[in-house]
Design a protein around this motif. Sequence first.
Motif, mmCIF file in Angstrom:
data_model
loop_
_atom_site.group_PDB
_atom_site.id
_atom_site.type_symbol
_atom_site.label_atom_id
_atom_site.label_comp_id
_atom_site.label_asym_id
_atom_site.label_seq_id
_atom_site.Cartn_x
_atom_site.Cartn_y
_atom_site.Cartn_z
ATOM 1 N N ALA A 1 57.301 -58.863 -32.177
ATOM 2 C CA ALA A 1 58.082 -60.090 -32.306
ATOM 3 C C ALA A 1 59.395 -59.769 -33.003
ATOM 4 C CB ALA A 1 57.295 -61.127 -33.116
ATOM 5 N N ARG A 2 60.313 -60.703 -32.902
ATOM 6 C CA ARG A 2 61.632 -60.581 -33.538
ATOM 7 C C ARG A 2 62.302 -59.257 -33.161
ATOM 8 N NH1 ARG A 2 62.142 -65.917 -35.152
ATOM 9 N NH2 ARG A 2 60.321 -66.427 -36.349
ATOM 10 N N ASP A 3 62.439 -59.089 -31.845
ATOM 11 C CA ASP A 3 63.119 -57.895 -31.308
ATOM 12 C C ASP A 3 62.484 -56.590 -31.780
ATOM 13 O OD1 ASP A 3 65.015 -59.454 -29.900
ATOM 14 O OD2 ASP A 3 66.210 -59.682 -31.737
ATOM 15 N N GLY A 4 61.160 -56.586 -31.856
ATOM 16 C CA GLY A 4 60.447 -55.365 -32.219
ATOM 17 C C GLY A 4 60.423 -55.053 -33.699
ATOM 18 N N ARG A 5 60.887 -55.970 -34.516
ATOM 19 C CA ARG A 5 60.892 -55.710 -35.957
ATOM 20 C C ARG A 5 59.478 -55.771 -36.556
ATOM 21 N NH1 ARG A 5 65.904 -59.119 -35.956
ATOM 22 N NH2 ARG A 5 67.617 -57.650 -36.266
ATOM 23 N N VAL A 6 58.588 -56.531 -35.893
ATOM 24 C CA VAL A 6 57.194 -56.653 -36.341
ATOM 25 C C VAL A 6 56.291 -56.375 -35.155
ATOM 26 C CG1 VAL A 6 55.445 -58.232 -37.250
ATOM 27 C CG2 VAL A 6 57.797 -58.360 -38.102
ATOM 28 N N THR A 7 55.348 -55.475 -35.352
ATOM 29 C CA THR A 7 54.359 -55.156 -34.318
ATOM 30 C C THR A 7 52.970 -55.296 -34.935
ATOM 31 O OG1 THR A 7 55.871 -53.592 -33.272
ATOM 32 C CG2 THR A 7 53.541 -53.396 -32.700
ATOM 33 N N VAL A 8 52.081 -55.945 -34.205
ATOM 34 C CA VAL A 8 50.702 -56.122 -34.658
ATOM 35 C C VAL A 8 49.773 -55.651 -33.556
ATOM 36 C CG1 VAL A 8 48.937 -57.781 -35.408
ATOM 37 C CG2 VAL A 8 51.315 -58.086 -36.117
ATOM 38 N N ALA A 9 48.741 -54.891 -33.954
ATOM 39 C CA ALA A 9 47.687 -54.468 -33.030
ATOM 40 C C ALA A 9 46.405 -55.205 -33.407
ATOM 41 C CB ALA A 9 47.467 -52.961 -33.114
ATOM 42 N N VAL B 1 41.080 -59.402 -34.049
ATOM 43 C CA VAL B 1 41.370 -59.217 -35.473
ATOM 44 C C VAL B 1 42.498 -58.199 -35.621
ATOM 45 C CG1 VAL B 1 40.429 -58.412 -37.677
ATOM 46 C CG2 VAL B 1 38.995 -59.739 -36.114
ATOM 47 N N PRO B 2 43.555 -58.546 -36.349
ATOM 48 C CA PRO B 2 44.632 -57.566 -36.558
ATOM 49 C C PRO B 2 44.101 -56.326 -37.272
ATOM 50 C CG PRO B 2 45.354 -59.767 -37.178
ATOM 51 C CD PRO B 2 43.870 -59.847 -36.955
ATOM 52 N N ILE B 3 44.435 -55.160 -36.717
ATOM 53 C CA ILE B 3 43.991 -53.906 -37.325
ATOM 54 C C ILE B 3 45.171 -53.056 -37.778
ATOM 55 C CG2 ILE B 3 41.772 -53.834 -36.140
ATOM 56 C CD1 ILE B 3 43.050 -51.854 -34.133
ATOM 57 N N ASP B 4 46.361 -53.460 -37.386
ATOM 58 C CA ASP B 4 47.542 -52.705 -37.798
ATOM 59 C C ASP B 4 48.761 -53.616 -37.733
ATOM 60 O OD1 ASP B 4 48.906 -50.489 -38.674
ATOM 61 O OD2 ASP B 4 48.888 -49.438 -36.756
ATOM 62 N N VAL B 5 49.597 -53.519 -38.741
ATOM 63 C CA VAL B 5 50.861 -54.250 -38.778
ATOM 64 C C VAL B 5 51.945 -53.234 -39.101
ATOM 65 C CG1 VAL B 5 52.211 -56.064 -39.903
ATOM 66 C CG2 VAL B 5 49.745 -56.360 -39.588
ATOM 67 N N ILE B 6 52.964 -53.194 -38.257
ATOM 68 C CA ILE B 6 54.046 -52.228 -38.444
ATOM 69 C C ILE B 6 55.367 -52.993 -38.523
ATOM 70 C CG2 ILE B 6 55.272 -50.262 -37.436
ATOM 71 C CD1 ILE B 6 52.614 -49.663 -35.903
ATOM 72 N N PHE B 7 56.131 -52.675 -39.564
ATOM 73 C CA PHE B 7 57.457 -53.255 -39.718
ATOM 74 C C PHE B 7 58.491 -52.184 -39.377
ATOM 75 C CE2 PHE B 7 55.203 -55.785 -43.140
ATOM 76 C CZ PHE B 7 55.130 -56.940 -42.386
ATOM 77 N N ALA B 8 59.473 -52.550 -38.571
ATOM 78 C CA ALA B 8 60.570 -51.640 -38.251
ATOM 79 C C ALA B 8 61.474 -51.500 -39.472
ATOM 80 C CB ALA B 8 61.361 -52.177 -37.059
ATOM 81 N N ASP B 9 62.283 -50.474 -39.439
ATOM 82 C CA ASP B 9 63.186 -50.210 -40.566
ATOM 83 C C ASP B 9 64.114 -51.388 -40.866
ATOM 84 O OD1 ASP B 9 62.086 -47.704 -40.911
ATOM 85 O OD2 ASP B 9 63.620 -46.694 -39.694
ATOM 86 N N ASP B 10 64.450 -52.174 -39.833
ATOM 87 C CA ASP B 10 65.395 -53.276 -40.037
ATOM 88 C C ASP B 10 64.700 -54.623 -40.280
ATOM 89 O OD1 ASP B 10 64.443 -53.486 -37.454
ATOM 90 O OD2 ASP B 10 66.406 -53.915 -36.561
ATOM 91 N N VAL B 11 63.415 -54.603 -40.647
ATOM 92 C CA VAL B 11 62.702 -55.851 -40.907
ATOM 93 C C VAL B 11 63.320 -56.607 -42.081
ATOM 94 C CG1 VAL B 11 60.930 -54.972 -42.502
ATOM 95 C CG2 VAL B 11 60.391 -56.898 -40.967
ATOM 96 N N ASP B 12 64.012 -55.901 -42.958
ATOM 97 C CA ASP B 12 64.625 -56.552 -44.119
ATOM 98 C C ASP B 12 65.780 -57.479 -43.735
ATOM 99 O OD1 ASP B 12 66.373 -54.532 -43.428
ATOM 100 O OD2 ASP B 12 66.539 -53.707 -45.461
ATOM 101 N N GLU B 13 66.163 -57.470 -42.449
ATOM 102 C CA GLU B 13 67.169 -58.417 -41.979
ATOM 103 C C GLU B 13 66.569 -59.821 -41.810
ATOM 104 O OE1 GLU B 13 69.016 -56.839 -38.462
ATOM 105 O OE2 GLU B 13 69.570 -54.971 -39.475
ATOM 106 N N LEU B 14 65.242 -59.901 -41.868
ATOM 107 C CA LEU B 14 64.555 -61.186 -41.760
ATOM 108 C C LEU B 14 64.178 -61.675 -43.154
ATOM 109 C CD1 LEU B 14 62.036 -60.242 -38.901
ATOM 110 C CD2 LEU B 14 64.236 -61.414 -38.648
ATOM 111 N N ASP B 15 64.140 -63.002 -43.321
ATOM 112 C CA ASP B 15 63.650 -63.513 -44.606
ATOM 113 C C ASP B 15 62.119 -63.591 -44.550
ATOM 114 O OD1 ASP B 15 62.839 -66.012 -43.453
ATOM 115 O OD2 ASP B 15 64.814 -66.885 -43.838
ATOM 116 N N TYR B 16 61.513 -63.919 -45.677
ATOM 117 C CA TYR B 16 60.050 -63.907 -45.757
ATOM 118 C C TYR B 16 59.399 -64.857 -44.753
ATOM 119 C CZ TYR B 16 60.443 -61.144 -50.029
ATOM 120 O OH TYR B 16 60.716 -60.167 -50.932
#
Length: 150
Positions: free
Chosen positions: A46-54, A60-75
């Motif tokens: 989601a959000r142009d690949g900034r957040v990926t969930v498996a 059940v989510p087993i992995d959450v990956i944040f891209a390096d530019d995830v800090d461009e999003l607010d909480y």
Amino acid sequence: MVDSRRTESLRPEFEIANIMDMVGTHIQSISDMQRKRSELVASADARDGRVTVACNADGVPIDVIFADDVDELDYDEIAAAVLEAAQDAAAKVAEQAEELLAPVREVRSRLPSLSSMVEGMPDLRTKVPELQRASLDSQAARFRTDLDGE
């Protein structure tokens, strides 16, 4: 020459043996399907690949990956992105599971019902409730809905 009365009297036994073979094969295919299902994983972003969930086969989510530019999003955006990706991944894995289950359902539909073999027996398949999908609404949204409904 075969006595036709004897052949007719054995026919139900042969049918039952054939049905039992089909049931045995069906049970094995269910076991194989369950093993394959347990290995399923799907991911979504989601959000142009900034957040990926498996998610695993149970959604059940087993992995959450944040891209390096995830800090461009607010909480709040990150939280929404995690939910969106998790729900999309869960939907994908559910679709994969349905594809695995389709052949098993097709075979089951060809098996005779107990009621067709034993006179007076109810068709138990009609009594099994359908699985209901869980809501994707947040707890807050469910709470608001409950209040609106009262």
